[in-house]
Enzyme design. Structure first.
Site, mmCIF file in Angstrom:
data_model
loop_
_atom_site.group_PDB
_atom_site.id
_atom_site.type_symbol
_atom_site.label_atom_id
_atom_site.label_comp_id
_atom_site.label_asym_id
_atom_site.label_seq_id
_atom_site.Cartn_x
_atom_site.Cartn_y
_atom_site.Cartn_z
ATOM 1 N N SER A 190 0.802 -1.224 0.000
ATOM 2 C CA SER A 190 0.000 0.000 0.000
ATOM 3 C C SER A 190 0.833 1.271 0.000
ATOM 4 O O SER A 190 0.477 2.264 -0.626
ATOM 5 C CB SER A 190 -0.958 0.018 1.190
ATOM 6 O OG SER A 190 -0.223 0.081 2.391
ATOM 7 N N HIS A 242 -0.259 3.975 4.299
ATOM 8 C CA HIS A 242 -0.879 4.755 3.229
ATOM 9 C C HIS A 242 -0.356 6.190 3.250
ATOM 10 O O HIS A 242 0.053 6.740 2.230
ATOM 11 C CB HIS A 242 -2.401 4.783 3.401
ATOM 12 C CG HIS A 242 -3.047 3.443 3.287
ATOM 13 N ND1 HIS A 242 -4.418 3.280 3.410
ATOM 14 C CD2 HIS A 242 -2.547 2.203 3.059
ATOM 15 C CE1 HIS A 242 -4.708 1.998 3.258
ATOM 16 N NE2 HIS A 242 -3.594 1.331 3.053
#
Length: 335
Positions: A190, A242
């Site tokens: 991610s 993220h």
């Protein structure tokens, strides 16, 4: 794809696959570009497909090492899923609902874990965790996102720049994740994927003059990014990976994805003395310098804090809400 714990609530997936931008965002016929951009060099994308192949191959290796049938008698969660696959069969769904290996296998093969990185000085886990996935569903979601986002970027900017952004963003996500998450192991790409999204946003901003439909491109990207970051506040989603990956990619975009301004492109075929325009704007130079400073400082401070055993939550009492917001339906225990 929502992220869940695997074994004893210890595994955090570092990824929920970002929705893809519109299919015409990075093509030469895109309405977001001015006419001159159609003459830009189109690279052949090979790095992104190779990354996909490497991730799939790594997942197969992980499942071979996991060898669920050999260990199922030692577990009480139930029978292995897909027994006909032999040692490639998956852990019981109660243990891993994403059709994948056990947490112990992921930990052994390089999952991100604070104790291993800080106490045992296993810094290589900051990189290895990017290539691990918690299950088939996790892997497919990430690789589909990578294909849709990464191939367009590689066609426009080449494999070298996209490869640097992918890897440094993944490492940036791993650093921030390890600073704030102490109790769980974490796997997934991610950070790298959000880095590509961040680079797309900064590329739009730094190359503003070559876009025809600036508002549509900006609004589309911002909505995609906000939705994905918002989903990250659900439990068992590593939103710090993220955020760290996005910030690294955003800064790298200002450094690596700079294009000559439109007025220079119109005159680049003329003699130098007849062009009359600088190749880059003053704002592009300023963004480049500031981004380089912030990148170097960010990685340096993050690594120093990490290997000194610092807990990011001690320096930011509210930051844990960026990764999980507790409600009456779930609790958060990532600190």
């Amino acid at each position: 794809m929502g992220n869940r714990d695997l074994n004893n609530n210890r595994t955090t997936y570092k990824n929920r696959a970002p929705p893809q931008p519109p299919s015409n965002y990075y093509t030469t016929s895109s309405p977001y570009y001015t006419e001159s951009s159609s003459s830009d060099t189109q690279w052949t994308s090979w790095l992104v497909p190779m990354i996909v192949v490497a991730n799939v191959a790594m997942f197969v290796v992980v499942m071979i090492v996991n060898d669920c049938p050999k260990h199922q008698n030692l577990r009480s969660e139930g029978k292995c899923v897909g027994g006909f696959l032999g040692r490639l069969s998956f852990q019981p769904l109660k243990e891993n609902p994403l059709f994948g290996p056990s947490s112990s296998t992921l930990e052994k093969l390089g999952a991100l874990e604070w104790k291993k990185v800080v106490n045992d000085k296993e810094a290589w886990r900051l990189v290895s965790c990017i290539w691990l996935h918690a299950g088939v569903i996790h892997l497919l979601a990430n690789m589909l996102s990578l294909v849709f986002i990464g191939i367009r970027l590689e066609q426009q900017f080449g494999f070298a720049r996209v490869g640097v952004i992918y890897m440094l963003s993944g490492i940036g996500g791993s650093i921030l994740s390890t600073l704030f998450i102490k109790n769980n192991i974490s796997v997934g790409a991610s950070g790298a994927l959000f880095g590509l999204l961040g680079a797309m946003l900064s590329e739009l901003l730094t190359n503003w003059t070559i876009y025809a439909n600036k508002a549509a491109a900006l609004i589309t990207l911002v909505i995609i990014i906000l939705i994905n970051l918002a989903v990250g506040i659900l439990p068992h989603v590593d939103n710090f990976a993220h955020i760290g990956g996005f910030l690294a990619g955003f800064l790298l975009g200002f450094v690596l994805l700079v294009r000559p301004q439109f007025s220079w492109q119109e005159r680049h075929h003329l003699p130098i003395e007849a062009r009359g325009k600088s190749k880059y704007t003053i704002f592009q130079y300023v963004f480049w310098i500031l981004s380089m400073i912030l990148l170097v400082a960010g990685f340096a401070v993050g690594l120093v804090m990490l290997f000194n055993g610092e807990n990011g939550n001690d320096h930011c009492s509210w930051c844990h809400y960026l990764s999980c917001v507790p409600t009456s339906r779930w609790h958060c225990n990532n600190q």
